[in-house]
Design a protein around this motif. Structure first.
Motif, PDB file in Angstrom:
ATOM      1  N   MET A  20       0.823  -1.206   0.000  1.00 22.69           N
ATOM      2  CA  MET A  20       0.000   0.000   0.000  1.00 22.69           C
ATOM      3  C   MET A  20       0.861   1.261   0.000  1.00 22.69           C
ATOM      4  N   VAL A  21       1.942   1.232   0.763  1.00 23.14           N
ATOM      5  CA  VAL A  21       2.813   2.405   0.838  1.00 23.14           C
ATOM      6  C   VAL A  21       3.507   2.645  -0.496  1.00 23.14           C
ATOM      7  N   LEU A  22       4.070   1.583  -1.090  1.00 23.80           N
ATOM      8  CA  LEU A  22       4.855   1.733  -2.317  1.00 23.80           C
ATOM      9  C   LEU A  22       3.983   1.941  -3.559  1.00 23.80           C
ATOM     10  N   LEU A  23       2.827   1.284  -3.605  1.00 20.77           N
ATOM     11  CA  LEU A  23       2.007   1.331  -4.812  1.00 20.77           C
ATOM     12  C   LEU A  23       0.989   2.465  -4.801  1.00 20.77           C
ATOM     13  N   VAL A  24       0.508   2.856  -3.612  1.00 20.06           N
ATOM     14  CA  VAL A  24      -0.542   3.872  -3.517  1.00 20.06           C
ATOM     15  C   VAL A  24      -0.054   5.118  -2.791  1.00 20.06           C
ATOM     16  N   GLY A  25       0.523   4.925  -1.590  1.00 19.74           N
ATOM     17  CA  GLY A  25       0.879   6.056  -0.737  1.00 19.74           C
ATOM     18  C   GLY A  25       1.930   6.973  -1.332  1.00 19.74           C
ATOM     19  N   LEU A  26       3.094   6.428  -1.680  1.00 13.90           N
ATOM     20  CA  LEU A  26       4.183   7.257  -2.196  1.00 13.90           C
ATOM     21  C   LEU A  26       3.852   7.923  -3.541  1.00 13.90           C
ATOM     22  N   PRO A  27       3.261   7.188  -4.514  1.00 18.69           N
ATOM     23  CA  PRO A  27       2.889   7.874  -5.763  1.00 18.69           C
ATOM     24  C   PRO A  27       1.881   8.987  -5.538  1.00 18.69           C
ATOM     25  N   GLY A  28       0.881   8.735  -4.673  1.00 15.00           N
ATOM     26  CA  GLY A  28      -0.094   9.778  -4.400  1.00 15.00           C
ATOM     27  C   GLY A  28       0.517  10.966  -3.689  1.00 15.00           C
TER      28      GLY A  28
END
Length: 239
Positions: free
Chosen positions: A107-115
């Motif tokens: 969730m952090v790498l795929l959603v959190g950081l890009p967002g």
């Protein structure tokens, strides 16, 4: 004509990998659109998908690069910093990682950081303005130059959520109007512009509201490029 076969995911792991390759780009583009608004390429599904793939590819390359660098740095302490050590880590240690850790990390790498990156790159900027006295001042304002809706019509339609009068001058010069409330309907992007006025009024040739139209169940008006639409908050006698 020969058409090459297209490989599609045929198992759950392959499908998850394919989805994971798209998520970073979609997260970044969604947050960017929230701040900056719709741009011309955003109106096409194909261009949005292509942009999401492009952004996702960048994130994946960066993640892989960070992973390889991390393995190399760890190899300084262990004496084995080859890529083969990274392969063994993926095959052994990664398989024993708790599922909760894997879910949170994904969730952090795929959603959190890009967002988060999309927000930081498109959040605010410094703008120099000049007031009526000729004094220049620098302010920090949202970078958004557009409303998140594609057209001014859509934005005004979203604002038509309380009762008001509406007057439409059609492309033939005829006025149509009435009382627009929760019984009416209005179409926005991506559909063609039109409006349904549930309470139609008689209009004189100059566009003045005369009286409610008896026995009218409403009127549908297509809004073409030659139409003029007015939202009116005053009593009909003052229009």
């Amino acid at each position: 004509m020969y058409v090459s076969d297209v490989t599609v995911p045929d198992s759950l792991p392959q499908a998850l990998i394919f989805i994971a390759m798209l998520v970073p780009g979609f997260s970044f583009v969604t947050v960017r659109t929230w701040f900056v608004g719709w741009r011309t390429p955003d109106h096409g599904a194909g261009s949005r998908l292509l942009e999401a793939l492009y952004v996702s590819a960048i994130f994946i390359v960066v993640y892989v690069g960070i992973f390889v660098i991390g393995v190399s740095i760890a190899g300084i302490w262990t004496g084995d910093g080859s890529l083969d050590a990274a392969r063994r880590w993926v095959e052994t240690s990664w398989a024993t990682t708790p599922g909760v850790v894997t879910a949170v990390l994904s969730m952090v790498l795929l959603v959190g950081l890009p967002g988060l990156l999309g927000a930081l790159l498109n959040w605010r900027t410094k703008v120099t303005t000049v007031d009526s006295d000729g004094v220049a001042k620098t302010e920090t304002k949202p970078v958004n130059r557009n409303q998140p809706t594609p057209r001014a019509w859509d934005h005004s339609a979203y604002g038509a959520d309380y009762p008001r009068f509406v007057r439409v001058k059609t492309n033939t010069g005829v006025y149509v109007g009435g009382w627009f409330d929760a019984s009416g309907y209005i179409s926005t992007y991506p559909f063609d512009r039109d409006i349904f006025i549930a309470h139609q009024w008689h209009m004189d040739p100059k566009g003045k509201f005369v009286r409610p139209m008896k026995d009218s169940l409403g009127v549908w008006v297509p809004i073409t490029d030659d139409c003029i639409v007015e939202w009116i908050a005053f009593e009909p006698a003052n229009t």
